[in-house]
Motif scaffolding. Structure first.
Motif, PDB file in Angstrom:
ATOM      1  N   SER A 394     -60.572  15.481 -14.509  1.00 46.06           N
ATOM      2  CA  SER A 394     -59.640  14.568 -15.161  1.00 46.06           C
ATOM      3  C   SER A 394     -58.176  14.881 -14.849  1.00 46.06           C
ATOM      4  N   ILE A 395     -57.893  16.051 -14.281  1.00 51.30           N
ATOM      5  CA  ILE A 395     -56.493  16.315 -13.916  1.00 51.30           C
ATOM      6  C   ILE A 395     -56.300  16.534 -12.417  1.00 51.30           C
ATOM      7  N   ILE A 396     -57.382  16.442 -11.658  1.00 45.10           N
ATOM      8  CA  ILE A 396     -57.237  16.723 -10.219  1.00 45.10           C
ATOM      9  C   ILE A 396     -56.265  15.728  -9.559  1.00 45.10           C
ATOM     10  N   GLY A 397     -56.281  14.487 -10.024  1.00 43.47           N
ATOM     11  CA  GLY A 397     -55.377  13.475  -9.457  1.00 43.47           C
ATOM     12  C   GLY A 397     -53.924  13.807  -9.749  1.00 43.47           C
ATOM     13  N   ILE A 398     -53.666  14.267 -10.966  1.00 43.77           N
ATOM     14  CA  ILE A 398     -52.288  14.612 -11.340  1.00 43.77           C
ATOM     15  C   ILE A 398     -51.811  15.794 -10.495  1.00 43.77           C
ATOM     16  N   ILE A 399     -52.689  16.767 -10.335  1.00 42.10           N
ATOM     17  CA  ILE A 399     -52.317  17.950  -9.555  1.00 42.10           C
ATOM     18  C   ILE A 399     -52.053  17.568  -8.099  1.00 42.10           C
ATOM     19  N   ALA A 400     -52.912  16.697  -7.558  1.00 41.68           N
ATOM     20  CA  ALA A 400     -52.688  16.242  -6.176  1.00 41.68           C
ATOM     21  C   ALA A 400     -51.315  15.584  -6.076  1.00 41.68           C
ATOM     22  N   GLY A 401     -50.974  14.752  -7.059  1.00 43.54           N
ATOM     23  CA  GLY A 401     -49.685  14.059  -7.052  1.00 43.54           C
ATOM     24  C   GLY A 401     -48.519  15.027  -7.165  1.00 43.54           C
ATOM     25  N   LYS A 413     -49.148  12.077   6.163  1.00 39.54           N
ATOM     26  CA  LYS A 413     -50.541  11.694   5.908  1.00 39.54           C
ATOM     27  C   LYS A 413     -50.814  11.823   4.415  1.00 39.54           C
ATOM     28  N   PRO A 414     -51.804  11.088   3.919  1.00 32.92           N
ATOM     29  CA  PRO A 414     -52.089  11.158   2.479  1.00 32.92           C
ATOM     30  C   PRO A 414     -52.835  12.434   2.111  1.00 32.92           C
ATOM     31  N   ILE A 415     -52.930  12.671   0.806  1.00 35.75           N
ATOM     32  CA  ILE A 415     -53.648  13.860   0.352  1.00 35.75           C
ATOM     33  C   ILE A 415     -54.907  13.434  -0.408  1.00 35.75           C
ATOM     34  N   PHE A 416     -56.010  14.144  -0.145  1.00 37.02           N
ATOM     35  CA  PHE A 416     -57.260  13.926  -0.886  1.00 37.02           C
ATOM     36  C   PHE A 416     -57.557  15.219  -1.653  1.00 37.02           C
ATOM     37  N   ALA A 417     -58.051  15.076  -2.870  1.00 40.87           N
ATOM     38  CA  ALA A 417     -58.307  16.256  -3.696  1.00 40.87           C
ATOM     39  C   ALA A 417     -59.706  16.164  -4.300  1.00 40.87           C
ATOM     40  N   LEU A 426     -69.237  14.529  -7.289  1.00 41.54           N
ATOM     41  CA  LEU A 426     -67.939  15.007  -6.808  1.00 41.54           C
ATOM     42  C   LEU A 426     -66.882  13.963  -7.121  1.00 41.54           C
ATOM     43  N   LYS A 427     -65.781  14.409  -7.749  1.00 46.18           N
ATOM     44  CA  LYS A 427     -64.663  13.489  -8.029  1.00 46.18           C
ATOM     45  C   LYS A 427     -63.640  13.640  -6.912  1.00 46.18           C
ATOM     46  N   ILE A 428     -63.167  12.530  -6.402  1.00 48.88           N
ATOM     47  CA  ILE A 428     -62.151  12.571  -5.350  1.00 48.88           C
ATOM     48  C   ILE A 428     -60.940  11.755  -5.797  1.00 48.88           C
ATOM     49  N   SER A 429     -59.757  12.358  -5.673  1.00 42.04           N
ATOM     50  CA  SER A 429     -58.515  11.652  -5.978  1.00 42.04           C
ATOM     51  C   SER A 429     -57.673  11.624  -4.722  1.00 42.04           C
ATOM     52  N   ALA A 430     -57.014  10.525  -4.482  1.00 41.26           N
ATOM     53  CA  ALA A 430     -56.154  10.449  -3.297  1.00 41.26           C
ATOM     54  C   ALA A 430     -54.779   9.930  -3.670  1.00 41.26           C
ATOM     55  N   ARG A 431     -53.758  10.478  -3.015  1.00 41.89           N
ATOM     56  CA  ARG A 431     -52.382  10.035  -3.263  1.00 41.89           C
ATOM     57  C   ARG A 431     -51.656   9.858  -1.931  1.00 41.89           C
ATOM     58  N   GLY A 459     -62.014   3.129  -6.275  1.00 40.35           N
ATOM     59  CA  GLY A 459     -61.011   2.067  -6.163  1.00 40.35           C
ATOM     60  C   GLY A 459     -59.666   2.557  -6.625  1.00 40.35           C
ATOM     61  N   GLY A 460     -58.785   1.642  -6.981  1.00 39.77           N
ATOM     62  CA  GLY A 460     -57.455   2.033  -7.463  1.00 39.77           C
ATOM     63  C   GLY A 460     -56.365   1.168  -6.871  1.00 39.77           C
ATOM     64  N   HIS A 461     -55.327   1.827  -6.348  1.00 40.59           N
ATOM     65  CA  HIS A 461     -54.188   1.128  -5.758  1.00 40.59           C
ATOM     66  C   HIS A 461     -54.005   1.601  -4.322  1.00 40.59           C
ATOM     67  N   LYS A 462     -53.109   0.907  -3.596  1.00 37.60           N
ATOM     68  CA  LYS A 462     -52.850   1.353  -2.225  1.00 37.60           C
ATOM     69  C   LYS A 462     -52.320   2.788  -2.216  1.00 37.60           C
ATOM     70  N   ILE A 463     -51.446   3.101  -3.157  1.00 38.91           N
ATOM     71  CA  ILE A 463     -50.735   4.387  -3.151  1.00 38.91           C
ATOM     72  C   ILE A 463     -51.500   5.511  -3.860  1.00 38.91           C
ATOM     73  N   ALA A 464     -52.464   5.157  -4.685  1.00 41.55           N
ATOM     74  CA  ALA A 464     -53.226   6.164  -5.438  1.00 41.55           C
ATOM     75  C   ALA A 464     -54.597   5.596  -5.756  1.00 41.55           C
ATOM     76  N   ALA A 465     -55.637   6.351  -5.446  1.00 41.56           N
ATOM     77  CA  ALA A 465     -56.983   5.847  -5.722  1.00 41.56           C
ATOM     78  C   ALA A 465     -57.915   7.007  -6.037  1.00 41.56           C
ATOM     79  N   GLY A 466     -59.103   6.672  -6.560  1.00 45.42           N
ATOM     80  CA  GLY A 466     -60.057   7.709  -6.910  1.00 45.42           C
ATOM     81  C   GLY A 466     -61.475   7.248  -6.630  1.00 45.42           C
ATOM     82  N   ALA A 467     -62.406   8.197  -6.661  1.00 43.68           N
ATOM     83  CA  ALA A 467     -63.801   7.847  -6.425  1.00 43.68           C
ATOM     84  C   ALA A 467     -64.704   8.919  -6.997  1.00 43.68           C
ATOM     85  N   LYS A 468     -65.966   8.521  -7.213  1.00 44.60           N
ATOM     86  CA  LYS A 468     -66.981   9.508  -7.575  1.00 44.60           C
ATOM     87  C   LYS A 468     -68.189   9.280  -6.670  1.00 44.60           C
ATOM     88  N   ILE A 469     -68.643  10.375  -6.067  1.00 45.82           N
ATOM     89  CA  ILE A 469     -69.776  10.256  -5.141  1.00 45.82           C
ATOM     90  C   ILE A 469     -70.755  11.415  -5.393  1.00 45.82           C
TER      91      ILE A 469
END
Ligand code: C5P
Ligand code: C5P
Ligand code: ZN
Length: 494
Positions: A394-401, A413-417, A426-431, A459-469
């Motif tokens: 739940s905070i991996i996206g914030i930390i990536a940002g 290049k973008p960052i994936f966390a 696995l939770k994936i966050s991208a910024r 899904g999400g936005h162009k600038i920030a998105a997330g996924a679970k796989i």
């Protein structure tokens, strides 16, 4: 970025349709996202329903995965700050229910076999934007349908506000600005833009919020001045960020006492006007002397948003700090406290929220230290950090940002966390950043494409998105991501 024509009248008409939809019904199940934007959305719609004398119950969730929709008994369901990315699932799982979606995420392509009507394009005829189907009765209000960018121009709380506003509840505009700040919609331009500016003007007229140019450093209300400098990442202050000794020397030279006579740490908001002025000009001079770029300077001095009905000195008075407090509640699995704050409660809920905030700060610090120790992997087309089971999903996206906005990280290049809370998921966050989006980066589309291949949800936005796989599908997932990143950043590059 190409800007499609906005359809203002369609936007207002659909806001009115959503308001009518609410007015005609009673007894609602309200589901919102558990972050600051989602919680303020629930506050706005919750207060609206309350003032209209309607019955409702509300719930905030981490993400709208399919199983969240099991066992909903009420007939009228409102989705806030989520739903547009999962419309096919909603349609399938909630047959026969009345559904209202107020969201700003990139809409999901509706299955062509089902409706043949895709809403991912922007300048659609408005009649096409409203999907009322006999089997599921879905009314969706999403800015992308009107050529308005939900990533930067309006948040979920903003969409909720434009519905509340049809009932004349314009004072709720302040919460909508907290939602936008929570989604970092003021980040790309160092100020709010688009529909968010309309909300700002309403808020100003209502005397619930003031905006002005001032020091934008995080913690203006609540952090001791020294900490405000030492912990600043947005921008990183040359020779002051992460350098307590030098920051202390810098403040001492200005003769600004760090503590009050009672021994309390002073904050920026508590300084005398002359002290504020001295600090701001010294910071500007320091940053110019240390070659901080003009672009980054915009983040030092820029627009700040102050909620006038909150106590002076309270962190809730600053939109950004209010948003962080709400995020702390959600991310600590106590979103109900955040909802109570957004419904206007200030006693017990506020005390509990402050405890959550303290926990949140510790979790972020520990998380960042973990990544600093383990390192950032630089791949050909993206950066990768792995929080393993040490950073909560739940905070991996914030930390990536946060890491992404700090210095010493390549921004080409973008960052994936990654985070894996012990299960096989696995939770994936991208910024990303504004420049990359301008070149063609669309993290939401990338997540969706990669998820399709591995049967994940994202899904999400162009600038920030997330996924679970499925964790076992990680390599397969990143093979697709690598390909998509390469394509997005070369094919559409301008
Ligand atoms: O689910 P939701 O849309 O509310 O979340 C948006 C996310 O995008 C937030 O976590 C926010 O921090 C992130 N974001 C970002 N940079 C931006 C805009 C949004 O990291 N420029
Ligand atoms: O979870 P995270 O903060 O990385 O989310 C970034 C953005 O992606 C948010 O807007 C969130 O709502 C969205 N997201 C999504 N589907 C997921 C995970 C995140 O649409 N499975
Ligand atoms: Zn949002």
């Amino acid at each position: 970025m190409e800007k499609t024509k906005t359809n203002e009248s369609g936007f207002t008409e659909t806001a009115q349709k959503a308001a009518d939809w609410i007015a005609e019904r009673d007894d609602f199940h309200v589901i919102g996202h558990f972050d600051a934007d989602g919680l303020t959305s629930i506050g706005i719609i919750g207060q609206t329903l309350f003032r209209l004398g309607k019955k409702f119950e509300s719930k905030a969730i981490k993400q709208l995965y399919a199983d969240e929709l099991d066992g909903i008994e009420k007939q009228n369901i409102i989705f806030l700050d989520l739903g547009s990315g999962q419309i096919n699932t909603i349609r399938e799982k909630l047959k026969g229910k009345n559904i209202l979606i107020l969201d700003h995420h990139t809409p999901e392509e509706t299955g062509s076999a089902k409706t043949g009507n895709s809403e991912s394009g922007s300048s659609k005829d408005e009649s096409e934007s409203i999907k009322s189907e006999p089997e599921s009765e879905i009314l969706e209000f999403n800015p992308h349908m009107f050529g308005i960018d939900g990533g930067t121009e309006i948040s979920g709380a903003g969409m909720s506000f434009f519905v509340a506003s049809r009932f004349g509840f314009n004072d709720l505009s302040a919460l909508a600005i907290v939602g936008a700040a929570g989604d970092m919609q003021d980040y790309s331009h160092a100020r709010l833009v688009g529909k968010n500016r309309e909300i700002l003007d309403i808020a100003k007229k209502e005397k619930v919020l003031e905006y002005k140019n001032d020091l934008r450093l995080y913690g203006r209300m609540s952090r001791p001045i020294l900490q405000m400098l030492v912990y600043s990442t947005d921008p990183v202050l040359p020779n002051l960020t992460a350098d307590e000794k030098n920051s202390l020397y810098f403040l001492e030279k200005l003769c600004i006492p760090l503590k009050t006579r009672d021994g309390e740490w002073r904050t920026y908001s508590g300084l005398e006007p002359s002290e504020k002025k001295a600090l701001v000009s010294a910071l500007i001079n320091h940053c110019i002397a240390n070659n901080l770029s003009r672009y980054k300077m915009k983040f030092l001095i820029g627009e700040v948003y102050e909620l006038l009905l909150e106590e002076p000195g309270s962190p809730l008075r600053d939109a950004k700090e209010f948003a962080t407090i709400l995020n702390s509640c959600g991310r600590n699995n106590k979103p109900d406290i955040g909802i109570r704050l957004c419904m206007g409660e200030r006693d017990q809920a506020y005390k509990e929220a402050l405890l959550m905030w303290a926990k949140h700060k510790t979790a972020l610090r520990t998380g960042i230290e973990f990544i600093q120790a383990t390192g950032i992997q630089e791949k050909k087309n993206y950066l990768l950090i792995d929080g393993k089971d040490r950073i909560s999903e739940s905070i991996i996206g914030i930390i990536a940002g946060m890491l992404y906005s700090s210095n010493n990280i390549p921004h080409n290049k973008p960052i994936f966390a990654l985070a894996c809370d012990g299960s096989e998921k696995l939770k994936i966050s991208a910024r990303g950043n504004r420049d990359l989006v301008f070149k063609g980066l669309d993290l939401s589309a990338a997540m969706k494409t990669a998820c399709e291949k591995v049967d994940g949800e994202g899904g999400g936005h162009k600038i920030a998105a997330g996924a679970k796989i499925n964790a076992a599908k990680k390599d397969e997932f990143f093979k697709v991501i690598d390909e998509v990143m390469k394509q997005q950043m070369t094919a559409q590059g301008k």
